[in-house]
Write a protein that holds these residues in place. Structure first.
Motif: not given
Length: 397
Positions: A56, A59, A169, A339, A342
């Motif tokens: 995470a 990213q 995210i 998370n 993700v």
């Protein structure tokens, strides 16, 4: 304990990542699946949660996410030497192959329908599906996280833009902070604590910004093709979110109109980059070796280091602060949301581009299903599944 402590050797890290660098086909999302299988499943260097925290975080940063995860794994396991070993070993196979192609020593031609490559793409479907299933069981523990994962899945599928993963995210972190229940281990370490002095971390972040702002000025002042190559590829590595294919338009705009490489050369290198394992950012190695006005070794070396340098600076600059932030309950809930996102992002990538390019008919669907069965039921290592799928593809497809 969330992860094994940093008690490994750089040689151990190098050996593991060299194996991954030789077998990790399928792009950055598939690489994350290979990493999970190796470091969570087989070697137990990370827990599912600490690995997801790391994914995470990477990213959310600009640059090649899978390479950043690899650097962080090496840093966690064996310090600075481990970080360097992980990057060199994972990057070297594809970089060397693309430099050889640029020199005309490897005449691959059109390999898009080669049986071995078709088999590799089918294996990538199984690897990513295996990762998604495992992470779903561990990280989607309630209805709120399931909803966040679904929302991220839909966002990434329906809005295929370069920044959508970062946006998903970020939105998931807000939703997690507001809606997730108390995270049981919010006060505990994530296991991602690394021995990087905060002064060094701050210097790395400062260097990231100074190079981004100063390299264009330095390139114009110094002149020379090598300085221009370093500036071009550093900016590409520093400004692209999502990595992989997202960097290609930026590289084309920076190299073809300026005459650094020809358009046909660019397209030929892009085709070759699809046929090698490891990070797609090693396309920079091909472009540097093909650049006009500079020796191929200088061009390839400068371009390769420059495009990955921002990722290394960000890992060193951000990771040391991550564990301290994660211990705060609000931040822990935000990370729980990230998370979950993700998982949704990996699920979306499983469909496209991994499934859509890897499953083209009954034969490839059967091969992908067999590979997934080998991973799930028989616990066959991912590298062995990949090699087996390539051999089956070469022999039968």
């Amino acid at each position: 304990m969330a992860t094994k402590p940093a008690n490994g050797s750089a040689l151990e890290v190098f050996a593991v990542f060299l194996q991954l660098g030789l077998t990790s086909f399928g792009g950055p999302t598939a690489h994350l699946g290979f990493f999970r299988d190796e470091f969570v499943g087989r070697r137990k260097w990370f827990s599912e949660k600490s690995y997801a925290d790391l994914v995470a975080l990477c990213q959310f940063l600009p640059g090649p996410a899978s390479s950043q995860v690899g650097m962080a794994v090496g840093l966690q396991r064996a310090g600075f030497a481990g970080m360097l070993a992980a990057w060199v070993a994972f990057t070297m196979p594809s970089a060397l192959a693309l430099v050889l192609f640029a020199l005309g020593l490897a005449q691959l031609g059109d390999v898009s329908q080669a049986g071995w490559l078709v088999g590799l793409k089918a294996a990538a479907v199984a690897v990513v599906a295996h990762a998604v299933l495992g992470m779903t069981r561990s990280l989607i523990t309630d209805k709120v996280r399931a909803g966040i994962a679904l929302a991220a899945f839909v966002m990434v599928l329906l809005v295929p833009t370069p920044f959508i993963q970062v946006g998903a995210i970020a939105a998931a972190m807000i939703a997690g902070a507001a809606l997730c229940e108390r995270v049981p281990d919010a006060g505990e370490s994530s296991g991602l604590s690394v021995r990087v002095p905060k002064a060094v971390a701050g210097a790395c972040l400062a260097a990231f910004v100074v190079l981004l702002a100063g390299l264009p000025l330095l390139s114009r002042a110094v002149g020379g093709n090598a300085a221009g190559i370093f500036d071009t590829f550093y900016r590409a590595g520093a400004l692209v979110f999502g990595g992989g294919h997202v960097v290609l338009p930026l590289l084309e705009g920076a190299t073809v109109p300026t005459g650094m490489v020809g358009h046909d050369t660019f397209l030929a290198g892009y085709g070759a980059a699809q046929a090698v394992p490891g990070p797609l950012f090693t396309f920079a190695s091909f472009l540097g070796a093909s650049a006009s006005g500079v020796h191929w070794l200088v061009g390839a070396s400068v371009a390769t280091v420059a495009i990955f340098l921002p990722a290394a600076l960000l890992v060193l600059g951000v990771l040391p602060f991550f564990d301290e932030l994660r211990r705060r309950p609000l931040v822990a809930r935000a990370i729980a949301g990230a998370n979950a996102a993700v998982v949704g992002i990996l699920g979306a990538a499983l469909y496209t581009p991994v499934f859509t390019s890897g499953v083209t008919g009954a034969a490839t669907m059967s091969l992908a299903a067999a590979a997934l069965t080998a991973l799930q039921a028989f616990k066959v290592p991912a590298w062995a599944v990949v090699i087996g799928a390539a051999l089956i593809g070469w022999a039968l497809l």
